[in-house]
Design an enzyme around this catalytic site. Structure first.
Site, PDB file in Angstrom:
ATOM      1  N   SER A   1       0.863  -1.181   0.000  1.00 47.76           N
ATOM      2  CA  SER A   1       0.000   0.000   0.000  1.00 47.76           C
ATOM      3  C   SER A   1       0.906   1.239   0.000  1.00 47.76           C
ATOM      4  O   SER A   1       1.887   1.298   0.746  1.00 47.76           O
ATOM      5  CB  SER A   1      -0.870  -0.025   1.268  1.00 47.76           C
ATOM      6  OG  SER A   1      -1.639   1.133   1.352  1.00 47.76           O
TER       7      SER A   1
ATOM      8  N   LYS B   1       1.027   1.885  -6.958  1.00 46.46           N
ATOM      9  CA  LYS B   1       0.334   1.016  -7.930  1.00 46.46           C
ATOM     10  C   LYS B   1      -0.727   1.787  -8.724  1.00 46.46           C
ATOM     11  O   LYS B   1      -0.737   1.748  -9.957  1.00 46.46           O
ATOM     12  CB  LYS B   1      -0.356  -0.169  -7.215  1.00 46.46           C
ATOM     13  CG  LYS B   1       0.569  -1.067  -6.429  1.00 46.46           C
ATOM     14  CD  LYS B   1      -0.165  -2.221  -5.788  1.00 46.46           C
ATOM     15  CE  LYS B   1      -1.219  -1.834  -4.774  1.00 46.46           C
ATOM     16  NZ  LYS B   1      -0.711  -1.176  -3.564  1.00 46.46           N
TER      17      LYS B   1
ATOM     18  N   THR C   1      -1.094   4.941  -9.051  1.00 47.66           N
ATOM     19  CA  THR C   1      -0.491   6.050  -9.806  1.00 47.66           C
ATOM     20  C   THR C   1       0.050   5.549 -11.143  1.00 47.66           C
ATOM     21  O   THR C   1      -0.205   6.143 -12.196  1.00 47.66           O
ATOM     22  CB  THR C   1       0.644   6.698  -8.971  1.00 47.66           C
ATOM     23  OG1 THR C   1       0.076   7.114  -7.722  1.00 47.66           O
ATOM     24  CG2 THR C   1       1.271   7.872  -9.681  1.00 47.66           C
TER      25      THR C   1
ATOM     26  N   SER D   1      -2.070  -7.806  -3.814  1.00 49.79           N
ATOM     27  CA  SER D   1      -1.846  -9.232  -4.145  1.00 49.79           C
ATOM     28  C   SER D   1      -0.583  -9.758  -3.452  1.00 49.79           C
ATOM     29  O   SER D   1       0.419 -10.029  -4.110  1.00 49.79           O
ATOM     30  CB  SER D   1      -1.779  -9.431  -5.664  1.00 49.79           C
ATOM     31  OG  SER D   1      -1.075  -8.423  -6.346  1.00 49.79           O
TER      32      SER D   1
HETATM   33  N1  LIG Z   1      -5.479  -4.728   6.216  1.00 47.84           N
HETATM   34  C1  LIG Z   1      -5.225  -4.141   5.044  1.00 47.84           C
HETATM   35  N2  LIG Z   1      -4.131  -4.484   4.335  1.00 47.84           N
HETATM   36  C2  LIG Z   1      -3.885  -3.887   3.162  1.00 47.84           C
HETATM   37  N3  LIG Z   1      -4.674  -2.929   2.600  1.00 47.84           N
HETATM   38  C3  LIG Z   1      -5.782  -2.563   3.269  1.00 47.84           C
HETATM   39  C4  LIG Z   1      -6.098  -3.141   4.515  1.00 47.84           C
HETATM   40  N4  LIG Z   1      -7.237  -2.567   4.958  1.00 47.84           N
HETATM   41  C5  LIG Z   1      -7.634  -1.691   4.030  1.00 47.84           C
HETATM   42  N5  LIG Z   1      -6.753  -1.679   3.013  1.00 47.84           N
HETATM   43  C6  LIG Z   1      -6.963  -0.878   1.771  1.00 47.84           C
HETATM   44  O1  LIG Z   1      -7.293  -1.835   0.770  1.00 47.84           O
HETATM   45  C7  LIG Z   1      -6.489  -1.663  -0.374  1.00 47.84           C
HETATM   46  C8  LIG Z   1      -5.904  -2.981  -0.864  1.00 47.84           C
HETATM   47  O2  LIG Z   1      -6.890  -3.761  -1.462  1.00 47.84           O
HETATM   48  P1  LIG Z   1      -6.452  -4.987  -2.378  1.00 47.84           P
HETATM   49  O3  LIG Z   1      -7.704  -5.602  -2.865  1.00 47.84           O
HETATM   50  O4  LIG Z   1      -5.496  -4.498  -3.392  1.00 47.84           O
HETATM   51  O5  LIG Z   1      -5.719  -5.952  -1.339  1.00 47.84           O
HETATM   52  S1  LIG Z   1      -5.291  -7.475  -1.534  1.00 47.84           S
HETATM   53  O6  LIG Z   1      -4.712  -7.600  -2.880  1.00 47.84           O
HETATM   54  O7  LIG Z   1      -6.480  -8.302  -1.403  1.00 47.84           O
HETATM   55  O8  LIG Z   1      -4.314  -7.760  -0.482  1.00 47.84           O
HETATM   56  C9  LIG Z   1      -5.341  -0.763   0.020  1.00 47.84           C
HETATM   57  O9  LIG Z   1      -5.190   0.111  -1.088  1.00 47.84           O
HETATM   58  P2  LIG Z   1      -3.760   0.568  -1.660  1.00 47.84           P
HETATM   59  O10 LIG Z   1      -3.233   1.507  -0.618  1.00 47.84           O
HETATM   60  O11 LIG Z   1      -4.104   1.255  -2.940  1.00 47.84           O
HETATM   61  O12 LIG Z   1      -2.896  -0.628  -1.850  1.00 47.84           O
HETATM   62  C10 LIG Z   1      -5.790  -0.078   1.302  1.00 47.84           C
HETATM   63  O13 LIG Z   1      -6.276   1.200   1.007  1.00 47.84           O
HETATM   64  N1  LIG Z   2       6.561   8.090  -8.503  1.00 45.11           N
HETATM   65  C1  LIG Z   2       6.048   8.786  -7.503  1.00 45.11           C
HETATM   66  N2  LIG Z   2       6.683   9.852  -7.013  1.00 45.11           N
HETATM   67  C2  LIG Z   2       6.156  10.555  -5.997  1.00 45.11           C
HETATM   68  N3  LIG Z   2       4.994  10.257  -5.378  1.00 45.11           N
HETATM   69  C3  LIG Z   2       4.335   9.189  -5.815  1.00 45.11           C
HETATM   70  C4  LIG Z   2       4.819   8.400  -6.884  1.00 45.11           C
HETATM   71  N4  LIG Z   2       3.959   7.389  -7.096  1.00 45.11           N
HETATM   72  C5  LIG Z   2       2.972   7.550  -6.188  1.00 45.11           C
HETATM   73  N5  LIG Z   2       3.189   8.630  -5.434  1.00 45.11           N
HETATM   74  C6  LIG Z   2       2.329   9.104  -4.344  1.00 45.11           C
HETATM   75  O1  LIG Z   2       2.347   8.096  -3.338  1.00 45.11           O
HETATM   76  C7  LIG Z   2       1.068   7.929  -2.782  1.00 45.11           C
HETATM   77  C8  LIG Z   2       0.638   6.478  -2.959  1.00 45.11           C
HETATM   78  O2  LIG Z   2       0.459   6.217  -4.325  1.00 45.11           O
HETATM   79  P1  LIG Z   2      -0.674   5.238  -4.809  1.00 45.11           P
HETATM   80  O3  LIG Z   2      -0.597   5.197  -6.274  1.00 45.11           O
HETATM   81  O4  LIG Z   2      -1.991   5.604  -4.194  1.00 45.11           O
HETATM   82  O5  LIG Z   2      -0.176   3.865  -4.166  1.00 45.11           O
HETATM   83  P2  LIG Z   2      -0.910   2.467  -4.028  1.00 45.11           P
HETATM   84  O6  LIG Z   2      -1.964   2.404  -5.063  1.00 45.11           O
HETATM   85  O7  LIG Z   2       0.153   1.452  -4.207  1.00 45.11           O
HETATM   86  O8  LIG Z   2      -1.472   2.464  -2.631  1.00 45.11           O
HETATM   87  C9  LIG Z   2       0.150   8.919  -3.479  1.00 45.11           C
HETATM   88  O9  LIG Z   2       0.029  10.054  -2.663  1.00 45.11           O
HETATM   89  C10 LIG Z   2       0.888   9.248  -4.764  1.00 45.11           C
HETATM   90  O10 LIG Z   2       0.616  10.553  -5.196  1.00 45.11           O
END
Ligand SMILES: Nc1ncnc2c1ncn2[C@@H]1O[C@H](COP(=O)(O)OS(=O)(=O)O)[C@@H](OP(=O)(O)O)[C@H]1O
Ligand SMILES: Nc1ncnc2c1ncn2[C@@H]1O[C@H](COP(=O)(O)OP(=O)(O)O)[C@@H](O)[C@H]1O
Length: 283
Positions: free
Chosen positions: A115, A119, A121, A187
């Protein structure tokens, strides 16, 4: 197999086009028919001119009765998972025809990482860049899918596995439709990602590993989730108190360069270059 051209159906209804519109539609129809060359067995068109089926229809009609009338054999049904007595049905318009129409190869770009690793972005930057170049894309974002299709799933291990399985199957359908499908999910489990890879033949599964350190992701913490996880307000948060298994065989790895994270545009460009180099942007 003969190569036939199947014209798209001209709809006739109370809303039939006026003569000039009809002429335009006919011209358009001719153009489309010329573009879409369909490989279909002649026998498949002999019936209603619709779906070709699995080939089974022809098989069923092969054996004739003594009276000369065709004898229908019983179709061979399958049992898959909890589904019983099911039959696969094919249509004459398949992935090759759709790809030709779109001028690209249907594939799945699977972006995995912690997280906050970027991803979403990369997924959006890539989708935008491809779109502007005239390519058809669709983003499957983990967070978004949990608002609908996967709303019944939690973050415990077996639910994450089911989440990835479902998205893998959906992504496969998008690739079959000829779309460049960009799936962006944490994932965390290698076997789940590999199971999605196994769904797609011919290198159509392209794994992108966001290999960025936990410290960077945690420092970003755009949703404040790491903070909640560190203070115990969220349990089982990936990278904090839940595992993330790094890929070992990703096609593309996005990582820090000279202590800096590449810009979103540079990250998208890395994936784009791979697609160009490997012929995905042509049919
Ligand atoms: N416990 C826990 N662990 C990880 N992430 C959490 C959790 N709870 C909520 N979130 C939010 O859910 C987003 C991830 O969902 P995914 O479906 O990609 O997760 S997974 O692939 O099933 O592990 C993830 O989004 P990203 O930050 O974009 O990765 C989080 O915003
Ligand atoms: N290459 C980058 N350089 C600077 N900031 C980034 C970059 N990629 C993502 N960010 C910032 O990092 C944070 C997380 O990005 P995000 O795409 O939401 O991650 P994820 O989907 O893996 O949770 C956001 O605030 C985004 O603007």
């Amino acid at each position: 197999m003969s190569s036939l051209s199947i014209p798209p159906p001209l709809l006739r209804s109370s809303h039939s086009p006026s003569p000039p519109a009809a002429a335009a539609a006919k011209a358009n129809w001719r153009k489309r028919a010329a573009r879409v060359r369909v490989r279909a067995p002649v026998a498949a068109l002999a019936g209603d001119g619709g779906c070709a089926g699995t080939g089974m229809e022809q098989q069923h009609l092969q054996a004739g009765s003594a009276s000369g009338s065709p004898v229908r054999e019983k179709p061979v049904m399958s049992n898959i998972g909890k589904s019983t007595n099911i039959l696969w049905h094919d249509c004459p318009i398949g992935q090759p025809e759709r790809q030709k129409l779109l001028g690209q190869k249907g594939c799945v770009i699977w972006i995995t990482g912690l997280s906050g690793s970027g991803k979403s972005t990369v997924a959006c930057a890539l989708s935008r860049e491809l779109h502007y170049r005239g390519h058809h894309t669709y983003v499957l974002d983990g967070d978004n899918l949990r608002h609908g299709l996967n709303r019944d799933l939690s973050f415990k291990a077996e639910d994450r596995t089911e989440n990835i399985r479902r998205v893998g199957e959906v992504a496969k359908l998008f690739a079959d439709a000829g779309t460049i499908c960009i799936a962006s999910l944490i994932s965390p489990y290698r076997r789940d990602r590999d199971a999605c890879r196994a769904l797609l033949p011919d290198s159509r599964f392209i794994e992108v590993f966001m290999d960025l350190p936990l410290e960077l992701c945690e420092a970003r913490d755009p949703k404040g989730l790491y903070k909640l996880a560190r203070t115990g307000k969220i349990k089982g948060f990936t990278g904090v108190d839940d595992p993330y298994e790094s890929p070992v065989n990703s096609e593309i790895v996005i990582k820090m360069e000279g202590g800096e994270c590449p810009s979103p545009k540079a990250m998208a460009q890395q994936v784009l270059s791979y697609l160009e180099k490997n012929g995905y942007l042509q049919a």
